[in-house]
Enzyme design. Structure first.
Site, PDB file in Angstrom:
ATOM      1  N   SER A 211     120.271  44.384  54.552  1.00  0.00           N
ATOM      2  CA  SER A 211     121.091  43.232  54.188  1.00  0.00           C
ATOM      3  C   SER A 211     120.334  42.196  53.359  1.00  0.00           C
ATOM      4  O   SER A 211     120.838  41.738  52.325  1.00  0.00           O
ATOM      5  CB  SER A 211     121.645  42.601  55.464  1.00  0.00           C
TER       6      SER A 211
ATOM      7  N   GLU B 107     105.232  57.891  64.238  1.00  0.00           N
ATOM      8  CA  GLU B 107     106.625  57.819  64.716  1.00  0.00           C
ATOM      9  C   GLU B 107     107.486  58.887  64.036  1.00  0.00           C
ATOM     10  O   GLU B 107     108.330  59.520  64.662  1.00  0.00           O
ATOM     11  CB  GLU B 107     107.225  56.429  64.422  1.00  0.00           C
TER      12      GLU B 107
ATOM     13  N   TYR C 206     124.297  48.493  50.460  1.00  0.00           N
ATOM     14  CA  TYR C 206     125.607  47.825  50.458  1.00  0.00           C
ATOM     15  C   TYR C 206     126.218  47.827  49.060  1.00  0.00           C
ATOM     16  O   TYR C 206     127.397  47.510  48.910  1.00  0.00           O
ATOM     17  CB  TYR C 206     125.455  46.395  50.994  1.00  0.00           C
TER      18      TYR C 206
ATOM     19  N   LYS D 153     112.875  51.844  56.981  1.00  0.00           N
ATOM     20  CA  LYS D 153     113.729  50.664  56.880  1.00  0.00           C
ATOM     21  C   LYS D 153     112.950  49.416  57.218  1.00  0.00           C
ATOM     22  O   LYS D 153     112.243  49.439  58.219  1.00  0.00           O
ATOM     23  CB  LYS D 153     114.883  50.841  57.871  1.00  0.00           C
TER      24      LYS D 153
ATOM     25  N   ARG E  15     112.476  41.389  68.136  1.00  0.00           N
ATOM     26  CA  ARG E  15     112.414  42.810  68.485  1.00  0.00           C
ATOM     27  C   ARG E  15     110.997  43.370  68.318  1.00  0.00           C
ATOM     28  O   ARG E  15     110.815  44.562  68.129  1.00  0.00           O
ATOM     29  CB  ARG E  15     113.357  43.606  67.581  1.00  0.00           C
TER      30      ARG E  15
ATOM     31  N   ARG F 133     122.623  40.188  60.842  1.00  0.00           N
ATOM     32  CA  ARG F 133     122.935  39.617  62.157  1.00  0.00           C
ATOM     33  C   ARG F 133     124.161  38.722  62.064  1.00  0.00           C
ATOM     34  O   ARG F 133     124.914  38.606  63.027  1.00  0.00           O
ATOM     35  CB  ARG F 133     121.693  38.940  62.722  1.00  0.00           C
TER      36      ARG F 133
ATOM     37  N   LYS G 272     111.159  51.908  61.548  1.00  0.00           N
ATOM     38  CA  LYS G 272     111.969  50.705  61.387  1.00  0.00           C
ATOM     39  C   LYS G 272     111.131  49.503  61.778  1.00  0.00           C
ATOM     40  O   LYS G 272     110.680  49.383  62.915  1.00  0.00           O
ATOM     41  CB  LYS G 272     113.209  50.783  62.272  1.00  0.00           C
TER      42      LYS G 272
HETATM   43  C1  PBG Z   1     120.245  47.619  64.877  1.00  0.00           C
HETATM   44  C2  PBG Z   1     120.322  47.562  63.397  1.00  0.00           C
HETATM   45  C3  PBG Z   1     119.946  46.483  62.591  1.00  0.00           C
HETATM   46  C4  PBG Z   1     120.194  46.875  61.278  1.00  0.00           C
HETATM   47  C5  PBG Z   1     120.734  48.149  61.322  1.00  0.00           C
HETATM   48  N1  PBG Z   1     120.785  48.568  62.633  1.00  0.00           N
HETATM   49  C6  PBG Z   1     119.473  45.137  62.939  1.00  0.00           C
HETATM   50  C7  PBG Z   1     118.224  44.886  63.643  1.00  0.00           C
HETATM   51  O1  PBG Z   1     117.424  45.785  63.919  1.00  0.00           O
HETATM   52  O2  PBG Z   1     118.006  43.720  63.946  1.00  0.00           O
HETATM   53  C8  PBG Z   1     119.909  46.027  60.071  1.00  0.00           C
HETATM   54  C9  PBG Z   1     120.585  46.449  58.839  1.00  0.00           C
HETATM   55  C10 PBG Z   1     120.554  45.453  57.746  1.00  0.00           C
HETATM   56  O3  PBG Z   1     119.868  44.404  57.793  1.00  0.00           O
HETATM   57  O4  PBG Z   1     121.257  45.684  56.755  1.00  0.00           O
HETATM   58  N2  PBG Z   1     121.330  48.329  65.413  1.00  0.00           N
END
Ligand code: PBG
Length: 314
Positions: free
Chosen positions: A265, A224, A304, A239, A208, A197, A187
């Site tokens: 997203s 990982e 989505y 992701k 992060r 968010r 990720k």
């Molecule tokens: C963290 C999490 C995130 C997403 C899924 N799980 C956000 C992040 O890491 O900031 C993002 C999913 C998306 O953008 O559709 N629990």
């Protein structure tokens, strides 16, 4: 003839719909930066889950959005059986039994007042940092709460080192032996999460980068993935998806577990927004992007647009 000879066949059963359920709202609330996506009430989530099943899909990934006043530094609301995520998992499990795979986001960022995916601590220099070890204990309790509530799959998405092993042992110790783990193994710290968010009302301060992957790196992700598989991950995820097709392809070569890809997203919203402007055909672009993820090696695709694609396929 083209259907006969096509390499890649996308099925409704490859698709998982990420959904948001929010506490303290009386009707579904549109997410402004994600056309067609809503924060759901428990009731509207149940109705959506019926549509998911009727369209031939087999899974949802559930994110909980608490009331802002319930957030605290450790995200403790997520551990409570009364948390909106946990009560919704229970209601979904009662409704569908084992006929719809319930995946839960196993992370505290939606529940913490600072928006980080872990518990904060102080390092030897006096800096405030995410405390990996303290966070693992929190994830163990979170995974147990979600599994108890009805999740078939817990999905640690916080990129803490050792999270899969910690969760597996906590689940097994309490006899949750048939709860699976979908590990968000690769990720990346990504600008494509922006609209999410909004969707979860994130309180994030800072970024992060200390726990998510650097997008310049490829071998780090493969390490990982190998670590998570060795720790007991049943499925691993890459992701975001579209900018990371090389990682999906490498993961599919490397790992002998199913590979999931999450069209996040920002990826979804770029297509939806350009579609709203009439610049592209959004349904065609969505389908093309998702088939391409499958072609790259993903067996499970979170998007989505899953319901629209599944309806098209069937
Ligand atoms: C963290 C999490 C995130 C997403 C899924 N799980 C956000 C992040 O890491 O900031 C993002 C999913 C998306 O953008 O559709 N629990």
């Amino acid at each position: 003839m083209r259907d006969l000879v096509a390499d890649t066949r996308l099925s409704c059963k490859d698709l998982v719909l990420p959904v948001f359920v929010a506490d303290g709202i009386s009707e579904p609330r549109p997410v402004p930066s994600m056309p067609g996506v809503y924060q759901h009430t428990p009731q509207s989530l149940l109705e959506l889950s019926d549509r998911v099943k009727d369209s031939g899909m087999v899974g949802v990934m559930v994110f909980g959005v608490p009331r802002p006043e319930d957030k605290d530094p450790t995200g403790s609301i997520g551990l409570s059986p009364d948390c909106i995520l946990n009560t919704s998992l229970t209601a979904l499990r009662e409704r569908h039994g084992d006929d719809l795979v319930l995946m839960a986001d196993t992370c505290v960022d939606e529940f913490t007042s600072h928006g980080h995916c872990g518990v904060l601590g102080t390092n030897s220099h006096g800096d405030t940092v995410v405390d990996n070890t303290a966070t693992l204990q929190q994830y163990q309790q979170l995974a147990l709460a979600q599994s108890t509530a009805g999740a078939h799959v817990v999905s640690p998405s916080g990129m803490m080192d050792g999270q899969v092993a910690a969760i597996r042992s906590a689940l097994d110790d309490m006899n949750h032996i048939d709860t699976s783990i979908l590990a968000y193994s690769a990720k990346y710290a990504s600008a494509f999460y922006g609209p999410f968010r909004d969707a979860v009302g994130s309180s994030l301060e800072g970024d992060r980068a200390t726990y998510q992957q650097d997008y310049r790196n490829r071998t780090e992700s493969l390490r990982e993935i190998a670590l998570d598989v060795a720790q007991g991950a049943d499925m691993v995820m890459v992701k975001p998806a579209m900018a990371y097709m090389d990682i999906i392809s490498d993961a599919a070569q490397l790992a002998d577990v199913p590979i999931a890809a999450y069209q996040v997203s920002g990826e979804y919203s770029m297509i939806a927004a350009a579609g709203e402007k009439g610049w592209i055909d959004p349904a065609a672009a969505l389908l093309e992007s998702v088939v391409s993820l499958k072609r790259a090696g993903a067996g499970i695709i979170l998007t989505y647009g899953a319901v629209e694609i599944a309806q098209h396929l069937s």
